[in-house]
Every structure is written in structure tokens, then in C-alpha cells.
Design an enzyme around this catalytic site. Structure first.
Site, PDB file in Angstrom:
ATOM      1  N   ASP A  56      30.169 -11.814  16.064  1.00 10.16           N
ATOM      2  CA  ASP A  56      31.214 -12.934  15.744  1.00 10.16           C
ATOM      3  C   ASP A  56      32.159 -13.014  17.016  1.00 10.16           C
ATOM      4  O   ASP A  56      32.626 -12.302  17.547  1.00 10.16           O
ATOM      5  CB  ASP A  56      31.901 -12.187  14.369  1.00 10.16           C
ATOM      6  CG  ASP A  56      32.761 -13.374  13.693  1.00 10.16           C
ATOM      7  OD1 ASP A  56      32.247 -13.847  12.718  1.00 10.16           O
ATOM      8  OD2 ASP A  56      33.905 -14.020  14.328  1.00 10.16           O
ATOM      9  N   ASN A  70      30.837 -14.878   2.137  1.00  9.08           N
ATOM     10  CA  ASN A  70      31.943 -15.484   1.716  1.00  9.08           C
ATOM     11  C   ASN A  70      31.311 -16.744   1.343  1.00  9.08           C
ATOM     12  O   ASN A  70      30.463 -17.555   1.900  1.00  9.08           O
ATOM     13  CB  ASN A  70      32.979 -15.847   2.884  1.00  9.08           C
ATOM     14  CG  ASN A  70      33.823 -14.719   3.245  1.00  9.08           C
ATOM     15  OD1 ASN A  70      33.976 -13.674   2.560  1.00  9.08           O
ATOM     16  ND2 ASN A  70      34.112 -14.558   4.604  1.00  9.08           N
ATOM     17  N   GLN A 124      35.437 -19.323   3.090  1.00 10.78           N
ATOM     18  CA  GLN A 124      34.096 -19.711   4.000  1.00 10.78           C
ATOM     19  C   GLN A 124      34.465 -20.962   4.678  1.00 10.78           C
ATOM     20  O   GLN A 124      35.170 -21.743   4.340  1.00 10.78           O
ATOM     21  CB  GLN A 124      33.058 -20.202   2.928  1.00 10.78           C
ATOM     22  CG  GLN A 124      31.694 -20.626   3.902  1.00 10.78           C
ATOM     23  CD  GLN A 124      30.547 -20.929   3.071  1.00 10.78           C
ATOM     24  OE1 GLN A 124      30.543 -20.817   1.715  1.00 10.78           O
ATOM     25  NE2 GLN A 124      29.413 -21.125   3.824  1.00 10.78           N
ATOM     26  N   VAL A 149      32.469 -21.702   7.642  1.00 14.79           N
ATOM     27  CA  VAL A 149      31.464 -22.567   8.190  1.00 14.79           C
ATOM     28  C   VAL A 149      30.251 -22.749   7.320  1.00 14.79           C
ATOM     29  O   VAL A 149      29.766 -21.740   6.637  1.00 14.79           O
ATOM     30  CB  VAL A 149      30.708 -21.631   9.331  1.00 14.79           C
ATOM     31  CG1 VAL A 149      29.392 -22.295   9.771  1.00 14.79           C
ATOM     32  CG2 VAL A 149      31.754 -21.294  10.471  1.00 14.79           C
ATOM     33  N   HIS A 190      25.825 -17.459   5.799  1.00 18.30           N
ATOM     34  CA  HIS A 190      25.898 -16.312   6.871  1.00 18.30           C
ATOM     35  C   HIS A 190      26.191 -14.920   6.252  1.00 18.30           C
ATOM     36  O   HIS A 190      27.175 -14.875   5.436  1.00 18.30           O
ATOM     37  CB  HIS A 190      26.525 -16.728   8.139  1.00 18.30           C
ATOM     38  CG  HIS A 190      27.828 -17.159   7.643  1.00 18.30           C
ATOM     39  ND1 HIS A 190      28.281 -18.403   7.251  1.00 18.30           N
ATOM     40  CD2 HIS A 190      29.164 -16.550   7.782  1.00 18.30           C
ATOM     41  CE1 HIS A 190      29.641 -18.663   7.011  1.00 18.30           C
ATOM     42  NE2 HIS A 190      30.135 -17.658   7.253  1.00 18.30           N
ATOM     43  N   HIS A 218      27.963 -11.637   6.908  1.00 17.23           N
ATOM     44  CA  HIS A 218      28.807 -10.617   7.928  1.00 17.23           C
ATOM     45  C   HIS A 218      28.268  -9.129   7.701  1.00 17.23           C
ATOM     46  O   HIS A 218      28.270  -8.658   6.524  1.00 17.23           O
ATOM     47  CB  HIS A 218      30.234 -10.722   7.404  1.00 17.23           C
ATOM     48  CG  HIS A 218      30.841 -12.138   7.823  1.00 17.23           C
ATOM     49  ND1 HIS A 218      31.751 -12.536   8.749  1.00 17.23           N
ATOM     50  CD2 HIS A 218      31.197 -13.191   6.715  1.00 17.23           C
ATOM     51  CE1 HIS A 218      32.125 -13.823   8.647  1.00 17.23           C
ATOM     52  NE2 HIS A 218      31.716 -14.063   7.489  1.00 17.23           N
TER      53      HIS A 218
END
Ligand code: 5GP
Length: 116
Positions: free
Chosen positions: A33, A89, A96, A98, A102, A104
């Protein structure tokens, strides 16, 4: 030329935006990240641009399992022997930012609970 319809993470997967990759395969990528919230913080991202958890369908079941197995493998390679936090998220209440699914993975420190 960049397609305006590509997500940020598709552009990273396609090499148009640099990233510190930890894993690549036909189904997903993992990279650090850019704004880490823990000593180890990486994202596992399917190449398929699914916007959010709410957009998963039955046909994505194997893909989601694969994301977790890649997360497990990369976490071990990153030395997260004491455990880690795994987070998706989903949409605005979870912040969230993006709109490309995804996972994390955060580790290398004690996590707080409940999360903020
Ligand atoms: P979200 O808020 O959607 O759950 O998480 C998006 C994550 O993507 C954030 O933790 C953010 O720091 C990370 N991120 C955003 N843009 C980039 C980028 O260009 N490169 C990398 N490596 N991470 C990014």
C-alpha cells in the site's frame, strides 16, 4: 494510450502505474500500500475489476478463495508469524476509496479492536 474506463488497480496490474509488487499470477496481484497503516500493509487485488464486495457473484467464489490463499502466502513471506488483520472495505460507510475489490493485509504491530 490509457483507457479512461480502467480502474487505478487495473493500471497498476498493467504496469502503467508503478507499484512494489509482492506477488503476480493470472488471477491477482499483491503490492505494498502506498500509504501503509502498519509496518506491513499490502493489498491483494483480483485482475478482474469487481467494484465492491457487494458485486461478487457465485462465479467469483474460487477467485475470492484464491485471494485469501495468496494473502496467506505473502503474509508468511513478509514474516507475519504473529498474525495479521485482513480487511475488505465495502462502499462508503467503510471508506472504500478505490472501486476495485481489494483485500488489505496489515501486520507487524498489535491491531486495535473494535476498528475505527
Ligand atoms: P480503500 O480505502 O479503498 O479500502 O483502500 C485503498 C487503498 O489503496 C488505500 O489504503 C490507499 O493507500 C491505496 N492506494 C491508493 N492509491 C494507490 C497507489 O497508487 N498505489 C498503491 N500502492 N496504493 C494505493
Amino acid at each position: 494510450m490509457t483507457s479512461p474506463s480502467k480502474t487505478l488497480f487495473e493500471r497498476i496490474a498493467d504496469g502503467e502505474i508503478p507499484a512494489d509488487f509482492l506477488h503476480k499470477d493470472d488471477l491477482c496481484i499483491a503490492f505494498r500500500d502506498i500509504n501503509p497503516q502498519a509496518p506491513v500493509h499490502f493489498l491483494v487485488v483480483p485482475r478482474k475489476p469487481i467494484p465492491t464486495l457487494d458485486d461478487l457473484t457465485v462465479e467469483d467464489q474460487n477467485l475470492v478463495g484464491h485471494l485469501f490463499l495468496v494473502a496467506q502466502k505473502v503474509a508468511a513471506a513478509e514474516g507475519l508469524t504473529r498474525g495479521y488483520r485482513a480487511v475488505f472495505n465495502c462502499r462508503e460507510d467503510a471508506f472504500q476509496t478505490v472501486p476495485h475489490l481489494h483485500l488489505h493485509i496489515l501486520g507487524g504491530r498489535k491491531m486495535g479492536w473494535p476498528p475505527g
